[in-house]
Motif scaffolding. Structure first.
Motif, PDB file in Angstrom:
ATOM      1  N   VAL A  83      91.714  96.388  83.836  1.00  0.00           N
ATOM      2  CA  VAL A  83      91.970  95.082  84.446  1.00  0.00           C
ATOM      3  C   VAL A  83      92.150  94.075  83.318  1.00  0.00           C
ATOM      4  O   VAL A  83      91.363  94.066  82.363  1.00  0.00           O
ATOM      5  CB  VAL A  83      90.796  94.649  85.353  1.00  0.00           C
ATOM      6  N   VAL A  84      93.171  93.238  83.406  1.00  0.00           N
ATOM      7  CA  VAL A  84      93.398  92.217  82.383  1.00  0.00           C
ATOM      8  C   VAL A  84      93.509  90.841  83.038  1.00  0.00           C
ATOM      9  O   VAL A  84      94.097  90.693  84.113  1.00  0.00           O
ATOM     10  CB  VAL A  84      94.683  92.514  81.563  1.00  0.00           C
ATOM     11  N   SER A  85      92.911  89.845  82.378  1.00  0.00           N
ATOM     12  CA  SER A  85      93.054  88.446  82.767  1.00  0.00           C
ATOM     13  C   SER A  85      93.354  87.632  81.512  1.00  0.00           C
ATOM     14  O   SER A  85      92.893  87.969  80.420  1.00  0.00           O
ATOM     15  CB  SER A  85      91.766  87.912  83.415  1.00  0.00           C
ATOM     16  N   VAL A  86      94.107  86.570  81.689  1.00  0.00           N
ATOM     17  CA  VAL A  86      94.435  85.683  80.582  1.00  0.00           C
ATOM     18  C   VAL A  86      94.112  84.256  81.000  1.00  0.00           C
ATOM     19  O   VAL A  86      94.505  83.815  82.085  1.00  0.00           O
ATOM     20  CB  VAL A  86      95.929  85.774  80.186  1.00  0.00           C
ATOM     21  N   GLY A  87      93.385  83.541  80.140  1.00  0.00           N
ATOM     22  CA  GLY A  87      93.090  82.145  80.481  1.00  0.00           C
ATOM     23  C   GLY A  87      92.044  81.546  79.564  1.00  0.00           C
ATOM     24  O   GLY A  87      91.321  82.263  78.863  1.00  0.00           O
ATOM     25  N   ARG A  88      91.968  80.246  79.578  1.00  0.00           N
ATOM     26  CA  ARG A  88      90.969  79.536  78.786  1.00  0.00           C
ATOM     27  C   ARG A  88      89.568  79.888  79.298  1.00  0.00           C
ATOM     28  O   ARG A  88      89.361  80.019  80.506  1.00  0.00           O
ATOM     29  CB  ARG A  88      91.208  78.030  78.882  1.00  0.00           C
ATOM     30  N   LEU A  89      88.639  80.055  78.373  1.00  0.00           N
ATOM     31  CA  LEU A  89      87.267  80.389  78.758  1.00  0.00           C
ATOM     32  C   LEU A  89      86.569  79.112  79.209  1.00  0.00           C
ATOM     33  O   LEU A  89      85.931  78.407  78.433  1.00  0.00           O
ATOM     34  CB  LEU A  89      86.524  81.058  77.595  1.00  0.00           C
ATOM     35  N   SER A  90      86.711  78.832  80.487  1.00  0.00           N
ATOM     36  CA  SER A  90      86.120  77.630  81.078  1.00  0.00           C
ATOM     37  C   SER A  90      85.598  77.973  82.469  1.00  0.00           C
ATOM     38  O   SER A  90      85.970  78.998  83.057  1.00  0.00           O
ATOM     39  CB  SER A  90      87.168  76.512  81.181  1.00  0.00           C
ATOM     40  N   TYR A  91      84.762  77.117  83.006  1.00  0.00           N
ATOM     41  CA  TYR A  91      84.199  77.307  84.346  1.00  0.00           C
ATOM     42  C   TYR A  91      85.303  77.435  85.386  1.00  0.00           C
ATOM     43  O   TYR A  91      85.222  78.250  86.311  1.00  0.00           O
ATOM     44  CB  TYR A  91      83.276  76.131  84.670  1.00  0.00           C
TER      45      TYR A  91
END
Length: 399
Positions: A232-240
């Protein structure tokens, strides 16, 4: 005669907004327009991707302060701006307490900081035909740039932002047009600011399938290892906002129910990293929920995954979801308010409940049902997701 266009952005760190800006700059008509790019803080891996046809303006030191720690600003001699930021923090804290905001005073503090700072920030001397504020802070283009026409861009779901709407409306009202990346973003924005209806136009984030597929062909070790693992892959800023804490809990639930063959890889960085690492460690997922950090090119990882997941609490229109479609991957996204503008549920991907249970059940279904994954892939593999024609909407107004 060419028209002079200015586009502003805070920095070129790796992120969806910055990636969509690069795509727009790649597609711009430089036969008709001279484009100056005003980057407030000249940092970020995407700087090297800016097309050579774009004129990057010199950095203005006073414009760099808004995401730096106050202590750093003081060391760099930005005393007045540091005092204004401290004052903004105190006032924002009071406002947040009165309004009982769940996410605290952060957004209001940013609003006040730029509002007060704009009183002493320098102006840009050159006059433009068009000035485009592509991302926050919009106050710079609103107050410090001279242009015959001004645009600002909406990239998020405004119904979820805990901000001071009076301050916000003052800024938006200074623009001639407001470009929104999706109809859902437009609807949420106009529920809060109905008086701005005549200014809003929809211009989707630009995507370039040719560029994305070319970048996805880069060789990485991720392509070769753990072939028996369901990736499984996700991409995004590490934020709430991006919901990776929910993702960690969802993977914990999947493992507890016997699906230990599933590993989750996250590409991104941000201020929520330490909290996520603690949660990963607490749940003994260090070998299966893996933070890969910054990647200037996330596309080979998306191409190599078995499932792309966007676990966000809210989004404007996630660029990475569109990119996963271009790369022909099965997709699962949470039911955030603008999710229906991202995929056709059941055709281009699956929309699950915005919860730990929703994510774990959605992943389990797609993990077990290879036929369903194949159907989703077949539904998108022959679709044309290029949309460079979106720029024609902008050209029609500014020409």
């Amino acid at each position: 005669m060419k028209k002079n266009v200015l586009i502003s952005v805070y920095n070129m760190e790796i992120g969806g907004i910055e990636r969509s800006l690069i795509n727009m700059l790649e597609s711009f008509d430089y036969e008709k327009y001279n484009v100056d790019l005003l980057i407030f803080h000249h940092v970020g891996e995407f700087i090297k991707l800016i097309p050579k046809s774009v004129n990057v303006l010199p950095q203005i030191e006073k414009y760099t302060v808004f995401r730096k720690p106050v202590s750093q600003c003081l060391r760099e001699g930005q005393v007045s701006l540091s005092v204004l930021r401290i004052m903004s923090k105190l006032i924002a804290g009071v406002k947040a307490k009165v309004r009982k905001l769940e996410e605290g005073s952060g957004y209001i503090q940013m609003q006040l900081s730029i509002r007060y700072s704009s009183l002493i920030l320098p102006r840009i001397n050159k006059e433009y035909d068009v000035a485009i504020s592509y991302a926050w802070p919009h106050d710079i283009v609103a107050d410090k740039i001279k242009a015959k026409m001004k645009f600002a861009w909406i990239h998020t779901d405004y119904s979820k932002l805990e901000i001071d709407n009076k301050i916000d409306l003052r800024v938006w009202s200074k623009f001639d047009y407001i470009a929104s990346v999706s109809e859902a973003c437009t609807e949420s924005f106009l529920r809060i600011y109905p008086s701005l209806k005549k200014k809003v136009i929809n211009i989707e984030n630009l995507t370039s399938p040719t560029f994305i597929k070319k970048m996805a062909d880069e060789n990485i070790t991720f392509n070769k290892v753990e072939k028996q693992v369901f990736k499984v892959v996700s991409v995004g800023r590490l934020s709430y906002v991006k919901g990776f804490d929910l993702a960690i809990e969802a993977l914990k639930s999947l493992h507890a129910n016997g699906y230990k063959n599933i590993k989750w890889y996250v590409i991104g960085y941000g201020g929520y990293e330490n909290e996520l690492k603690e949660l990963i460690d607490k749940n003994n997922l260090n070998d299966s929920f893996i933070l890969l950090g910054k990647k200037i090119n996330p596309y080979p990882y998306i191409k190599a995954c078995d499932l792309y997941v966007q676990p966000s609490r809210y989004e404007g229109k996630a660029v990475t979801v569109s990119e996963a479609k271009i790369l022909g991957k099965p997709i699962l996204i949470t039911r955030y308010p603008t999710s229906s503008s991202q995929i056709e549920n059941g055709l281009e991907g699956i929309i699950c409940d915005l919860s730990v249970e929703g994510l774990s059940e959605g992943i389990k279904e797609l993990y077990l049902d290879k036929e369903l994954r194949g159907i989703l892939i077949n539904n998108i593999k022959n679709k044309d997701y290029s949309n460079s024609s979106e720029l024609d909407k902008l050209y029609k107004i500014i020409s």
